[in-house]
Design an enzyme around this catalytic site. Structure first.
Site, mmCIF file in Angstrom:
data_model
loop_
_atom_site.group_PDB
_atom_site.id
_atom_site.type_symbol
_atom_site.label_atom_id
_atom_site.label_comp_id
_atom_site.label_asym_id
_atom_site.label_seq_id
_atom_site.Cartn_x
_atom_site.Cartn_y
_atom_site.Cartn_z
ATOM 1 N N HIS A 188 38.854 35.317 34.293
ATOM 2 C CA HIS A 188 39.873 35.033 33.283
ATOM 3 C C HIS A 188 41.232 35.636 33.638
ATOM 4 O O HIS A 188 42.257 35.241 33.068
ATOM 5 C CB HIS A 188 39.416 35.503 31.894
ATOM 6 C CG HIS A 188 39.483 36.971 31.656
ATOM 7 N ND1 HIS A 188 38.374 37.790 31.732
ATOM 8 C CD2 HIS A 188 40.514 37.789 31.336
ATOM 9 C CE1 HIS A 188 38.720 39.030 31.459
ATOM 10 N NE2 HIS A 188 40.018 39.058 31.212
ATOM 11 N N ASP B 206 32.174 35.571 34.689
ATOM 12 C CA ASP B 206 33.591 35.944 34.634
ATOM 13 C C ASP B 206 34.003 36.756 35.853
ATOM 14 O O ASP B 206 34.731 37.739 35.757
ATOM 15 C CB ASP B 206 33.906 36.717 33.341
ATOM 16 C CG ASP B 206 35.404 36.718 33.029
ATOM 17 O OD1 ASP B 206 36.147 35.977 33.692
ATOM 18 O OD2 ASP B 206 35.818 37.487 32.140
ATOM 19 N N SER C 244 41.042 44.426 32.736
ATOM 20 C CA SER C 244 40.079 43.393 33.123
ATOM 21 C C SER C 244 40.054 43.212 34.632
ATOM 22 O O SER C 244 41.099 43.046 35.277
ATOM 23 C CB SER C 244 40.435 42.064 32.458
ATOM 24 O OG SER C 244 40.236 42.122 31.073
#
Length: 491
Positions: free
Chosen positions: A120, A150, A223
């Site tokens: 992402h 992911d 992230s």
């Protein structure tokens, strides 16, 4: 003195006097403590670890072109200002495309420039820029991505070999152990936070989820960054947080390294994932379902509800089988089975142990590829349908033979077979467990049922066998599931 060594026991037994024996006991305890593995103590600080791994951690900046608007867009549909803004845009033209940017983190896993981050972070990006701890920047290309976990793999072309970090074994991470996160939170760059492993084997929403939960501060921009153990090994990729306002409240999630390693190996070799595919639909074995199965003493394994065309059918697997062991791994539940099958190589022939009719069988299954098998539709075996419907009430259900009229009313396929539930007593166990009018009972006691008398026979056989529950295969909208109903004698 269960923890005292043989050497220590010999010391105690050789001591002739009480005082000597007490002294010997103290010596024995000291020896046992010295031999015990040391507990993980709180580190004095994390400076040495941070200094060791920092050169391999990167900040990632992405940019993408966002299409402009050619309608009102900025006001809700139906707003009294909608016409005004439409006229304004007609005079001035549509909003031109614009550039948007996003921030994330990552880490280098090889000296020649392979970098791991979250999917992402780089999804839909036109440009990916990687900033290194030493201050230089390089553009990156996407090698491959896996939205299911992911995870994304990037590649840069460095002039000199890069510092890199290695993966650790996430399965050995224990709840309560110290961990350290590093990344680019809120664009602040190369920030370190520390905490402990709060929990393991967390699932969020993905099929292959295996998250480590940590209270180390993780915020937007973290992230894709690494979660380190105290040896400087990456045991997780920081992916998500649970928060009411978008900031860290001490509940963060990192995808376990043992999942990531398998994904990265495939992305590196093929540029895509190639997961094993068994070709079954499954559900968890609940305690009441286990009670209705011969040969299963506890709720474990994965219950097969359907076997479409594919590897499992070719190997002889059948609906109602309980998968107990897959390729040497004991199956606890469906979630575990999905993970171990997905991690198995495509084309590998594995041994699968199933429970069928109270006995175990071992099948040899050659795995297919999950990515090319999406949407596989199971095929049922046709049987003859009776012309005249018969109905009967039992276990809080009113069931009928399948007829062409019922098939049309329920929009069932031509090959649908079984008993149609026409009514359910709202006070019954059947209603409580979700059975509703329109459901189709395909099997009872792992045997097909075509007439109400078949179901009545299965109930009596279950009672005579001393079992309290009858296992039934029920279909709704073509989707199968098993459930167990109590067959205690009715008053």
């Amino acid at each position: 003195m269960g923890g005292i060594s043989v050497q220590a026991k010999a010391i105690i037994e050789a001591a002739p006097l009480r005082a000597l024996r007490l002294a010997a006991l103290a010596l024995a305890v000291a020896l046992a403590q010295a031999a015990a593995p040391p507990a993980q103590a709180a580190p004095e600080d994390f400076s040495q670890l941070a200094e060791q791994v920092s050169p391999a951690v990167v900040n990632i900046t992405t940019s993408a072109t966002v299409a402009g608007r050619d309608g009102p867009g900025i006001v809700p549909e139906g707003s009294p200002f909608e016409d005004f803004f439409r006229e304004f845009q007609e005079r001035n033209g549509p909003t031109p495309p614009r550039r948007s940017s996003a921030l994330g983190s990552g880490f280098v896993i090889s000296e020649d420039g392979f970098i791991v981050t979250n999917n992402h972070v780089i999804e839909n990006a036109d440009e990916i820029n990687v900033e290194f701890f030493e201050g230089f920047e390089l553009e990156a290309e996407v090698v491959g991505t896996d939205p299911n976990t992911d995870i994304a793999l990037l590649k840069v072309e460095p002039d000199e070999p890069l510092e890199f970090v290695r993966f650790g074994d996430s399965d050995t991470a224990r709840v309560g152990e110290w961990v350290m996160a590093m990344g680019n939170p809120l664009g602040q760059g190369f920030s370190v936070s520390a905490g402990i492993v709060s929990a393991r084997n967390r699932a969020l929403s993905g099929t292959y989820d295996d998250y480590i939960q940590t209270d180390a501060a993780i915020n937007r921009g973290n992230s894709g960054g690494p979660l380190f153990d105290m040896d400087g090994r990456v045991i997780g990729v920081n992916t998500a947080i649970l928060s009411p306002d978008g900031g860290s409240i001490g509940i963060g999630f990192a995808m376990a390294s043992n999942v990531v390693k398998g994904v990265i190996d495939q992305l590196r070799e093929f540029g895509e994932t190639r997961r094993g595919w068994l070709g079954v639909r499954i559900q968890d074995v609940t305690p009441d379902i286990a009670e209705g199965l011969d040969g299963l003493d506890t709720a474990r394994g994965a219950l097969v509800t359907d076997v479409p065309e594919g590897p499992a059918r070719e190997a002889g697997m059948e609906p109602g089988d309980v998968i107990l062991v897959f390729d040497g791994v004991e199956v606890e539940d469906t979630r575990q089975l999905v993970r171990v099958v997905g991690n198995a190589p495509v084309g590998k022939t594995v041994r699968v142990t199933v429970l069928r009719d109270g006995e175990t069988q071992t099948l040899a299954v050659t795995l297919g590829r999950r990515e090319t098998a999406e949407g596989a539709v199971p095929a049922a075996q046709p049987d003859a349908a009776p012309e005249e419907p018969q109905q009967m009430e039992m276990l809080g259900l009113t069931v009928s033979e399948m007829t062409e009229e019922l098939r049309g009313q329920l929009e069932l396929s031509e090959d649908a077979r079984g008993l149609v539930v026409t009514d359910v007593d709202p006070t019954s166990e059947a209603y409580e467990k979700g059975l509703r009018a329109g459901d189709v009972i395909a099997e009872a006691g792992q045997e097909p049922v075509a007439q109400p008398a078949d179901l009545e026979t299965r109930i009596e056989e279950t009672r005579e066998a001393g079992r309290r529950s009858l296992l039934m295969l029920v279909r709704r909208g073509g989707e199968p599931r098993f459930l167990a109903l109590s067959v205690d004698a009715e008053e």
